[in-house]
Design a protein around this motif. Structure first.
Motif, PDB file in Angstrom:
ATOM      1  N   GLY A  42      53.776  41.101  41.152  1.00  0.00           N
ATOM      2  CA  GLY A  42      53.509  41.372  39.739  1.00  0.00           C
ATOM      3  C   GLY A  42      53.491  42.850  39.444  1.00  0.00           C
ATOM      4  O   GLY A  42      54.257  43.641  40.025  1.00  0.00           O
ATOM      5  N   GLU A  43      52.583  43.256  38.547  1.00  0.00           N
ATOM      6  CA  GLU A  43      52.554  44.631  38.059  1.00  0.00           C
ATOM      7  C   GLU A  43      52.161  45.634  39.133  1.00  0.00           C
ATOM      8  O   GLU A  43      52.471  46.817  39.022  1.00  0.00           O
ATOM      9  N   GLY A  44      51.477  45.196  40.167  1.00  0.00           N
ATOM     10  CA  GLY A  44      51.085  46.130  41.215  1.00  0.00           C
ATOM     11  C   GLY A  44      52.232  46.669  42.033  1.00  0.00           C
ATOM     12  O   GLY A  44      52.066  47.663  42.753  1.00  0.00           O
ATOM     13  N   ARG A  45      53.408  46.067  41.914  1.00  0.00           N
ATOM     14  CA  ARG A  45      54.573  46.529  42.667  1.00  0.00           C
ATOM     15  C   ARG A  45      55.587  47.285  41.811  1.00  0.00           C
ATOM     16  O   ARG A  45      56.675  47.596  42.281  1.00  0.00           O
ATOM     17  N   TYR A  46      55.249  47.573  40.570  1.00  0.00           N
ATOM     18  CA  TYR A  46      56.206  48.250  39.702  1.00  0.00           C
ATOM     19  C   TYR A  46      56.515  49.674  40.188  1.00  0.00           C
ATOM     20  O   TYR A  46      57.653  50.130  40.134  1.00  0.00           O
ATOM     21  N   ARG A  47      55.481  50.353  40.668  1.00  0.00           N
ATOM     22  CA  ARG A  47      55.710  51.715  41.169  1.00  0.00           C
ATOM     23  C   ARG A  47      56.571  51.698  42.426  1.00  0.00           C
ATOM     24  O   ARG A  47      57.476  52.525  42.587  1.00  0.00           O
ATOM     25  N   ILE A 100      59.812  42.475  43.582  1.00  0.00           N
ATOM     26  CA  ILE A 100      58.649  42.305  42.708  1.00  0.00           C
ATOM     27  C   ILE A 100      58.028  40.916  42.862  1.00  0.00           C
ATOM     28  O   ILE A 100      56.807  40.762  42.867  1.00  0.00           O
TER      29      ILE A 100
END
Length: 213
Positions: A42-47, A100
Motif C-alpha cells: 500500500g502507501e508505505g511502499r510509495y517512496r 506495491i
C-alpha cells in the motif's frame, strides 16, 4: 545517445555491465528501505516504488539506446526497435505495480505480465546479439529516420524551373536567343530640368480659288 551503431561485442559488454549496475542499484534501494519492502503493501511502499522507478527508468533508457544502435548496425527495421521500446516501458510500469501490491505470502503476485514482457525483451536481446552486421548500404536504407525516407520523396530534388528549361532550349538550338533590350536614350538636362524640344511647325494648308467658268 541514439546516434551511431554498436557491434556485437560492444553490445554484449555494455549490456552486461549495465545489467550488473542496475541489479546492484536496485538491491541498494531495497536494502535502504527494507522495512517498506517487507512491510504491508500500500502507501508505505510509495517512496520505495518511486526510487525504484527512477532507477529503472534511467537504465531502461540506456538499454533502449543500446538496442536501437545495435539494430541499426544489423540493418533491422523500425519494428524491432519499436517493440523493444514499448515492451521496456510496459515492463517497468508493471514491475512498479507488482512492487506495491506484493505480499510476503505471494511474493510473485502481479509479476506474471511483467515476466512475460521481460521474456520478450530477452528474446529480442538474443536476436540483436547474434544478428550479423549489415553492409553500409543496408544500414542507410533501413535505419533512415528522415522525413524524406518516410514519405518516399527526396527534398533535395526539385523540378526544373521555367528559366532553366528556356536556357536548355536555347542551348539545344530549338529556340532563338531573345534580343537584348536597348536602353532608352537619356534627354539632355538643362538648368531647370530636362530641355523640352520645340514642337514641329504647323503646315498651313492653302486652298486655291475656284476658277470662274
Amino acid at each position: 545517445m541514439f546516434a551511431g551503431t554498436l557491434g556485437r561485442s560492444q553490445f554484449f559488454v555494455r549490456s552486461s555491465f549495465l545489467a550488473l549496475v542496475e541489479t546492484a542499484v536496485l538491491f541498494v534501494c531495497i536494502a535502504v528501505q527494507h522495512e517498506a519492502f517487507f512491510g504491508p503493501p500500500g502507501e508505505g511502499r510509495y517512496r520505495l516504488a518511486a526510487s525504484v522507478f527512477l532507477a529503472s527508468a534511467f537504465f531502461g533508457y540506456m538499454r533502449i539506446s543500446f538496442a536501437i544502435r545495435r539494430n541499426r548496425d544489423a540493418g533491422g527495421g523500425e519494428l524491432v526497435a519499436g517493440i523493444y521500446v514499448i515492451a521496456t516501458c510496459m515492463a517497468i510500469a508493471l514491475q512498479i505495480q507488482a512492487l506495491i501490491i506484493r505480499t510476503s505470502d505471494t511474493p510473485m503476485n502481479g509479476m506474471e505480465y511483467a515476466g512475460l514482457l521481460y521474456f520478450v525483451l530477452g528474446m529480442l536481446w538474443l536476436y540483436l546479439q547474434f544478428a550479423a552486421s549489415a553492409p553500409l548500404e543496408a544500414r542507410s536504407s533501413a535505419g533512415s529516420f528522415s522525413s524524406g525516407s518516410h514519405f518516399g520523396e527526396d527534398d533535395g530534388v526539385r523540378p526544373n524551373s521555367s528559366l532553366s528549361q528556356a536556357m536548355e532550349q536555347v542551348i539545344a538550338g530549338r529556340k532563338p536567343l531573345p534580343a537584348p533590350l536597348t536602353p532608352a536614350q537619356a534627354q539632355p538636362q538643362g538648368f531647370l530640368g530636362s530641355i523640352r524640344q520645340a514642337p514641329a511647325p504647323r503646315q498651313r494648308t492653302e486652298f486655291g480659288r475656284r476658277s470662274a467658268k
